[in-house]
Scaffold this motif. Sequence first.
Motif, PDB file in Angstrom:
ATOM      1  N   SER A   1      28.519  26.958  -9.765  1.00 18.89           N
ATOM      2  CA  SER A   1      29.638  27.144 -10.545  1.00 18.89           C
ATOM      3  C   SER A   1      29.358  26.107 -11.386  1.00 18.89           C
ATOM      4  CB  SER A   1      30.675  27.552 -10.187  1.00 18.89           C
ATOM      5  OG  SER A   1      30.445  29.052  -9.303  1.00 18.89           O
ATOM      6  N   VAL A   2      28.751  25.115 -10.246  1.00 20.35           N
ATOM      7  CA  VAL A   2      28.710  23.377 -11.473  1.00 20.35           C
ATOM      8  C   VAL A   2      27.507  23.253 -12.269  1.00 20.35           C
ATOM      9  CG1 VAL A   2      29.523  21.235 -11.446  1.00 20.35           C
ATOM     10  CG2 VAL A   2      30.955  23.514 -10.185  1.00 20.35           C
TER      11      VAL A   2
ATOM     12  N   MET B   1      42.594  20.597 -14.716  1.00 23.06           N
ATOM     13  CA  MET B   1      41.421  21.238 -14.210  1.00 23.06           C
ATOM     14  C   MET B   1      42.178  21.735 -12.441  1.00 23.06           C
ATOM     15  SD  MET B   1      38.492  19.079 -12.657  1.00 23.06           S
ATOM     16  CE  MET B   1      38.466  17.685 -14.049  1.00 23.06           C
ATOM     17  N   SER B   2      42.337  22.934 -12.098  1.00 25.24           N
ATOM     18  CA  SER B   2      42.444  23.816 -11.665  1.00 25.24           C
ATOM     19  C   SER B   2      41.575  23.973 -10.174  1.00 25.24           C
ATOM     20  CB  SER B   2      43.295  24.706 -11.336  1.00 25.24           C
ATOM     21  OG  SER B   2      42.772  25.463 -12.423  1.00 25.24           O
ATOM     22  N   ASN B   3      40.198  24.336 -11.026  1.00 24.23           N
ATOM     23  CA  ASN B   3      38.687  24.051 -10.394  1.00 24.23           C
ATOM     24  C   ASN B   3      39.125  23.239  -8.806  1.00 24.23           C
ATOM     25  OD1 ASN B   3      36.420  25.374  -9.465  1.00 24.23           O
ATOM     26  ND2 ASN B   3      35.991  25.980 -10.959  1.00 24.23           N
ATOM     27  N   ILE B   4      39.010  23.991  -7.834  1.00 17.77           N
ATOM     28  CA  ILE B   4      38.664  22.984  -6.661  1.00 17.77           C
ATOM     29  C   ILE B   4      37.496  22.506  -6.407  1.00 17.77           C
ATOM     30  CG2 ILE B   4      38.821  25.036  -5.203  1.00 17.77           C
ATOM     31  CD1 ILE B   4      40.012  23.214  -3.109  1.00 17.77           C
ATOM     32  N   LEU B   5      36.146  23.398  -6.930  1.00 23.11           N
ATOM     33  CA  LEU B   5      35.088  22.949  -6.431  1.00 23.11           C
ATOM     34  C   LEU B   5      34.640  22.033  -7.726  1.00 23.11           C
ATOM     35  CD1 LEU B   5      31.829  23.502  -5.535  1.00 23.11           C
ATOM     36  CD2 LEU B   5      31.765  25.459  -6.524  1.00 23.11           C
TER      37      LEU B   5
ATOM     38  N   SER C   1      34.583  24.660 -17.528  1.00 21.05           N
ATOM     39  CA  SER C   1      34.093  26.271 -18.429  1.00 21.05           C
ATOM     40  C   SER C   1      35.840  26.627 -18.156  1.00 21.05           C
ATOM     41  CB  SER C   1      33.841  27.214 -17.466  1.00 21.05           C
ATOM     42  OG  SER C   1      33.911  28.235 -17.540  1.00 21.05           O
ATOM     43  N   PRO C   2      36.869  27.246 -19.179  1.00 27.92           N
ATOM     44  CA  PRO C   2      38.267  27.701 -18.505  1.00 27.92           C
ATOM     45  C   PRO C   2      38.031  28.998 -17.620  1.00 27.92           C
ATOM     46  CG  PRO C   2      37.299  28.864 -20.732  1.00 27.92           C
ATOM     47  CD  PRO C   2      35.827  27.436 -20.263  1.00 27.92           C
ATOM     48  N   VAL C   3      36.642  29.505 -17.555  1.00 28.68           N
ATOM     49  CA  VAL C   3      36.247  31.339 -16.562  1.00 28.68           C
ATOM     50  C   VAL C   3      36.053  30.162 -14.981  1.00 28.68           C
ATOM     51  CG1 VAL C   3      34.686  32.869 -15.863  1.00 28.68           C
ATOM     52  CG2 VAL C   3      35.627  32.209 -18.355  1.00 28.68           C
ATOM     53  N   GLN C   4      36.585  30.705 -14.764  1.00 26.48           N
ATOM     54  CA  GLN C   4      36.303  30.189 -12.586  1.00 26.48           C
ATOM     55  C   GLN C   4      35.987  31.022 -12.108  1.00 26.48           C
ATOM     56  OE1 GLN C   4      39.624  28.821 -10.314  1.00 26.48           O
ATOM     57  NE2 GLN C   4      40.536  27.889 -12.477  1.00 26.48           N
ATOM     58  N   ARG C   5      34.432  30.786 -10.917  1.00 28.83           N
ATOM     59  CA  ARG C   5      33.481  31.666 -10.645  1.00 28.83           C
ATOM     60  C   ARG C   5      34.480  31.571  -8.656  1.00 28.83           C
ATOM     61  NH1 ARG C   5      27.631  32.291 -12.053  1.00 28.83           N
ATOM     62  NH2 ARG C   5      27.823  32.564 -13.890  1.00 28.83           N
ATOM     63  N   GLN C   6      34.320  32.681  -8.185  1.00 26.58           N
ATOM     64  CA  GLN C   6      34.406  32.707  -7.037  1.00 26.58           C
ATOM     65  C   GLN C   6      33.449  32.186  -6.141  1.00 26.58           C
ATOM     66  OE1 GLN C   6      37.509  33.848  -6.039  1.00 26.58           O
ATOM     67  NE2 GLN C   6      37.682  33.473  -7.875  1.00 26.58           N
TER      68      GLN C   6
ATOM     69  N   ALA D   1      31.590  30.514 -21.254  1.00 23.86           N
ATOM     70  CA  ALA D   1      31.362  32.249 -20.906  1.00 23.86           C
ATOM     71  C   ALA D   1      31.847  32.265 -19.862  1.00 23.86           C
ATOM     72  CB  ALA D   1      30.704  32.892 -22.542  1.00 23.86           C
ATOM     73  N   GLN D   2      30.114  31.642 -18.889  1.00 21.45           N
ATOM     74  CA  GLN D   2      30.064  31.984 -17.719  1.00 21.45           C
ATOM     75  C   GLN D   2      30.075  31.849 -16.722  1.00 21.45           C
ATOM     76  OE1 GLN D   2      28.097  35.404 -17.133  1.00 21.45           O
ATOM     77  NE2 GLN D   2      27.233  35.359 -19.282  1.00 21.45           N
ATOM     78  N   GLY D   3      31.537  30.677 -16.883  1.00 21.49           N
ATOM     79  CA  GLY D   3      31.717  29.910 -15.639  1.00 21.49           C
ATOM     80  C   GLY D   3      31.442  29.310 -15.201  1.00 21.49           C
ATOM     81  N   VAL D   4      30.303  28.170 -15.800  1.00 21.38           N
ATOM     82  CA  VAL D   4      29.864  26.754 -15.633  1.00 21.38           C
ATOM     83  C   VAL D   4      30.116  25.984 -15.876  1.00 21.38           C
ATOM     84  CG1 VAL D   4      27.353  26.494 -15.275  1.00 21.38           C
ATOM     85  CG2 VAL D   4      27.625  28.201 -15.087  1.00 21.38           C
ATOM     86  N   SER D   5      30.414  24.955 -15.224  1.00 22.45           N
ATOM     87  CA  SER D   5      30.740  23.594 -15.501  1.00 22.45           C
ATOM     88  C   SER D   5      29.911  22.615 -15.601  1.00 22.45           C
ATOM     89  CB  SER D   5      32.251  22.874 -15.326  1.00 22.45           C
ATOM     90  OG  SER D   5      32.844  23.807 -15.551  1.00 22.45           O
TER      91      SER D   5
END
Length: 286
Positions: free
Chosen positions: A63-64, A1-5, A34-39, A94-98
Amino acid sequence: MSNILLKSVCKAMERIAPLRLAEKWDNVGLLLESPVQRQGRKVLLTIDLTSAVLAESLAKETSVIVAYHPTIFRGLQSLTLSNPLQASLLQCAAQGVSVYSPHTALDSVWGGINDWLAEGLMRGKEDGEIRSLVGDKLNTTIGESEGGEGRLVTLKEPIGVDVLEKRIKSHLKLSQIQVGYPAPNESRSSPVRSIAICAGSGGSMLAGQDADVYLTGEMQHHEVLAAVAAGKHVILCGHTNTERGYLPILARKLQAELQGSDFQDQGLGVVEVLVSQKDQHPLEFV
């Protein structure tokens, strides 16, 4: 899990409602990564991840999603767009929402949903006592109670059922509730002192409990019949109506955690925690 948020939200939620407090049958924690990371740095709180809530989340660029009820409860044999719930999960991915779910961990923890329900029945902390209904759950590391299943409110002085009904309506912001009385002609001002509480669907937990009133969101028909036959008052408010009012409290707790030095020192930055405006009870009185 690399997404910091996402990593920060999971860690913060574990502090607020440790997953070890969840029921064994429950499915809690990070349910969709999600494999997509939002900013962006936005988190949306909801009771249920409905299609309306998903649309709101995408419009607000969150994003979450912290969905109290698990979006995945049992094993899935497929993921297809023909199933509305699965379609929502696929869109999230797909949209970057976990998606994270605390469910019964948030029920059990001290200061969680059941405590919020209990406190709404009293005029103040000195008006009565609140304890776990079934039993305390201990942190084996420090040997202290972290919570328990359900709550039992014991008032110092009895109040009429009609007074209790008004307090519940006020606390939950409801105009109507369902009440079962032990005797058909019983006065609505009959005194009660003890209230057994379970957020959501509490029939199995409340059955047989020694209390004047059973308060929950919903119970099965035969459970209501058994309770009133045993001399209990039953008050039903609608499943999610006993849960949704806690979301602003959770938002404040999560916001405070994420603003703490533990996360800010890691470069998390400013996070906005939002409470869904589209999340609502699925049934209406008409």
